[in-house]
Design an enzyme around this catalytic site. Structure first.
Site, PDB file in Angstrom:
ATOM      1  CD  GLU A  66     -19.609  33.217  31.004  1.00 55.68           C
ATOM      2  OE1 GLU A  66     -19.385  32.009  31.023  1.00 55.68           O
ATOM      3  OE2 GLU A  66     -19.609  33.880  29.949  1.00 55.68           O
ATOM      4  CB  SER A 118     -22.962  24.870  25.931  1.00 51.98           C
ATOM      5  OG  SER A 118     -24.056  25.319  25.195  1.00 51.98           O
ATOM      6  CG  ASP A 157     -14.677  28.532  26.830  1.00 53.65           C
ATOM      7  OD1 ASP A 157     -13.646  29.110  27.241  1.00 53.65           O
ATOM      8  OD2 ASP A 157     -15.335  28.939  25.854  1.00 53.65           O
TER       9      ASP A 157
HETATM   10  P1  NAD Z   1     -27.372  24.931  17.692  1.00 50.14           P
HETATM   11  O1  NAD Z   1     -28.640  25.710  17.829  1.00 50.14           O
HETATM   12  O2  NAD Z   1     -26.835  24.633  16.339  1.00 50.14           O
HETATM   13  O3  NAD Z   1     -27.536  23.532  18.470  1.00 50.14           O
HETATM   14  C1  NAD Z   1     -28.115  23.402  19.730  1.00 50.14           C
HETATM   15  C2  NAD Z   1     -28.695  21.995  19.818  1.00 50.14           C
HETATM   16  O4  NAD Z   1     -29.139  21.790  21.163  1.00 50.14           O
HETATM   17  C3  NAD Z   1     -29.919  21.783  18.894  1.00 50.14           C
HETATM   18  O5  NAD Z   1     -29.726  20.615  18.121  1.00 50.14           O
HETATM   19  C4  NAD Z   1     -31.065  21.619  19.874  1.00 50.14           C
HETATM   20  O6  NAD Z   1     -32.087  20.738  19.400  1.00 50.14           O
HETATM   21  C5  NAD Z   1     -30.341  21.029  21.073  1.00 50.14           C
HETATM   22  N1  NAD Z   1     -31.108  21.058  22.310  1.00 50.14           N
HETATM   23  C6  NAD Z   1     -32.105  21.912  22.680  1.00 50.14           C
HETATM   24  N2  NAD Z   1     -32.598  21.531  23.866  1.00 50.14           N
HETATM   25  C7  NAD Z   1     -31.928  20.413  24.246  1.00 50.14           C
HETATM   26  C8  NAD Z   1     -31.994  19.556  25.371  1.00 50.14           C
HETATM   27  N3  NAD Z   1     -32.888  19.740  26.352  1.00 50.14           N
HETATM   28  N4  NAD Z   1     -31.137  18.499  25.428  1.00 50.14           N
HETATM   29  C9  NAD Z   1     -30.246  18.275  24.441  1.00 50.14           C
HETATM   30  N5  NAD Z   1     -30.141  19.064  23.349  1.00 50.14           N
HETATM   31  C10 NAD Z   1     -30.968  20.109  23.259  1.00 50.14           C
HETATM   32  O7  NAD Z   1     -26.314  25.700  18.579  1.00 50.14           O
HETATM   33  P2  NAD Z   1     -24.713  25.625  18.442  1.00 50.14           P
HETATM   34  O8  NAD Z   1     -24.241  26.624  17.471  1.00 50.14           O
HETATM   35  O9  NAD Z   1     -24.292  24.210  18.299  1.00 50.14           O
HETATM   36  O10 NAD Z   1     -24.294  26.173  19.882  1.00 50.14           O
HETATM   37  C11 NAD Z   1     -24.538  25.432  21.060  1.00 50.14           C
HETATM   38  C12 NAD Z   1     -24.312  26.336  22.259  1.00 50.14           C
HETATM   39  O11 NAD Z   1     -22.917  26.677  22.322  1.00 50.14           O
HETATM   40  C13 NAD Z   1     -25.028  27.693  22.152  1.00 50.14           C
HETATM   41  O12 NAD Z   1     -26.307  27.612  22.729  1.00 50.14           O
HETATM   42  C14 NAD Z   1     -24.139  28.630  22.890  1.00 50.14           C
HETATM   43  O13 NAD Z   1     -24.690  28.781  24.189  1.00 50.14           O
HETATM   44  C15 NAD Z   1     -22.792  27.906  23.001  1.00 50.14           C
HETATM   45  N6  NAD Z   1     -21.675  28.640  22.380  1.00 50.14           N
HETATM   46  C16 NAD Z   1     -20.545  28.819  23.102  1.00 50.14           C
HETATM   47  C17 NAD Z   1     -19.462  29.489  22.550  1.00 50.14           C
HETATM   48  C18 NAD Z   1     -18.171  29.676  23.303  1.00 50.14           C
HETATM   49  O14 NAD Z   1     -17.386  30.560  22.947  1.00 50.14           O
HETATM   50  N7  NAD Z   1     -17.890  28.897  24.311  1.00 50.14           N
HETATM   51  C19 NAD Z   1     -19.551  29.985  21.246  1.00 50.14           C
HETATM   52  C20 NAD Z   1     -20.727  29.766  20.520  1.00 50.14           C
HETATM   53  C21 NAD Z   1     -21.803  29.103  21.101  1.00 50.14           C
END
Ligand code: NAD
Length: 334
Positions: free
Chosen positions: A264, A234, A259
């Site tokens: 980073e 994340s 990842d």
């Molecule tokens: P999303 O907005 O669909 O989901 C995020 C979830 O986290 C939501 O359900 C939200 O309620 C929850 N959340 C908020 N605060 C929280 C807490 N304190 N405890 C637990 N859950 C909590 O986002 P997504 O599309 O699923 O993406 C998640 C994360 O993945 C993004 O924030 C981004 O940082 C990361 N990401 C990484 C890559 C990568 O290449 N590695 C690519 C895309 C996104």
């Protein structure tokens, strides 16, 4: 013709972008540099900027962009922790993003890290190339019937949950907003302490916010099962890297798949193979044989890059032409 400065652009970005912008009314300039206080001057004379995960849009950068008359920032990613949103709103910026491009891309990468660690693929790859077919040290464990704790059940969390369901895992979730889809898929919402206590594998899928910064710290690690696997695809800042290093040394953490990494920026997305890496914490981390690090490549599939390019182009076309844009693409729903 509107002009857009694209920061942190790599060869692959340009290649995919070229396929999408042929008939566009926007003129793009691609800069390899990341956006920072040192590079923000490159944006002078443009109508909008397009940035990625490690571009830094802090208060000073935003003030300079504002002084150039720029009011549109297109993020070509979902997360926006690298933008000072309060200042951006105060200065009247409109910020768009790509909220969902391929949750499956990141979820599949997440599970790839789990399997690499659980079956020691990284070790086996090197051994076989050297003609060593001995199995000592390669014993793994089944994912079947293990308890997986998913923190954050948004798009990527749910896509990961679906895959882990296929492995026959028991799924526990933590999220302030329960997702009915998770419950329909047979998962159980629990508080964070219960998740820490019961999960064999913990996978992070929540955004980086002040409340989630170092959600995995010394205290959290002490509540986990001995030998737990932690996966973070994340944002790096969710994990206190020093605490995790201590946990690995003690054997409290049995496996770590990353990842993303909290420092980073300046490392990931660059070829530093000819350089001496100065970050001792990162170097210590990659020296553990039960740690697998990839350089923020979860999103990096052809499907995801095409969606990122087409959505970003649509977002920019709408904003630059003062046309309405669906609030889901806007940060703060401006
Ligand atoms: P999303 O907005 O669909 O989901 C995020 C979830 O986290 C939501 O359900 C939200 O309620 C929850 N959340 C908020 N605060 C929280 C807490 N304190 N405890 C637990 N859950 C909590 O986002 P997504 O599309 O699923 O993406 C998640 C994360 O993945 C993004 O924030 C981004 O940082 C990361 N990401 C990484 C890559 C990568 O290449 N590695 C690519 C895309 C996104």
């Amino acid at each position: 013709m509107n002009k857009v400065a694209v920061f942190s652009s790599k060869r692959y970005d340009r290649k995919i972008a070229d396929e999408h912008i042929q008939s566009s009314q926007i003129e793009f300039t691609f800069f390899e540099s990341a956006l920072s206080e040192e590079t923000v001057h490159l944006a002078e004379g443009y109508d909008a900027i397009c940035i990625f995960v490690n571009d830094e849009a802090n208060e000073s950068v935003l003030a300079t962009l504002h002084s150039f008359g720029i009011s549109i920032i297109a993020l070509r990613c979902a997360g926006y922790n690298n933008v000072d949103i309060k200042i951006a709103e105060k200065l009247g910026f409109t910020i768009c993003r790509v909220p969902e491009y391929s949750p499956e891309a990141v979820a599949e990468h997440t599970v790839g890290l789990m399997l690499t660690l659980s079956r020691k693929f990284h070790k086996a790859y090197n051994r076989v190339r050297e003609g060593n077919f001995a199995l000592d040290g390669l014993m793994g464990f089944n994912l079947y019937q293990k308890t997986v704790g998913i923190i954050g059940t948004g798009n990527i969390g749910i896509a990961t949950l679906k895959i882990m369901n296929g492995f026959g895992c028991r799924i526990l979730c933590s999220d302030p907003v329960q997702n009915p889809e998770a419950i329909k898929l047979g998962a159980t919402y629990v508080n964070l302490d219960t998740l820490f206590k019961e999960a064999d594998i913990i996978s992070l899928h929540c955004p980086l916010l002040p409340q989630t910064q170092h959600i995995i710290d010394k205290d959290a690690i002490s509540k986990m099962k001995k030998g737990v696997m932690i996966i973070n695809t994340s944002r790096g800042g969710l994990i206190d890297t020093k605490a995790v290093t201590k946990g690995l040394k003690k054997g409290q953490i049995g496996y770590l798949g990353l990842d993303v990494y909290e420092l980073e920026s300046g490392l990931f997305f660059e070829d530093l193979s000819e350089e001496i890496i100065q970050d001792d914490i990162f170097q210590r981390l990659t020296a553990f044989s039960n740690v697998m690090v990839t350089g923020h490549q979860g999103f990096f599939t052809v499907e995801a890059l095409n969606t990122i390019a087409s959505t970003t182009l649509n977002n920019l076309n709408a904003l630059l032409n003062n046309e309405p844009l669906n609030p889901e693409f806007l940060i703060g729903g401006q």
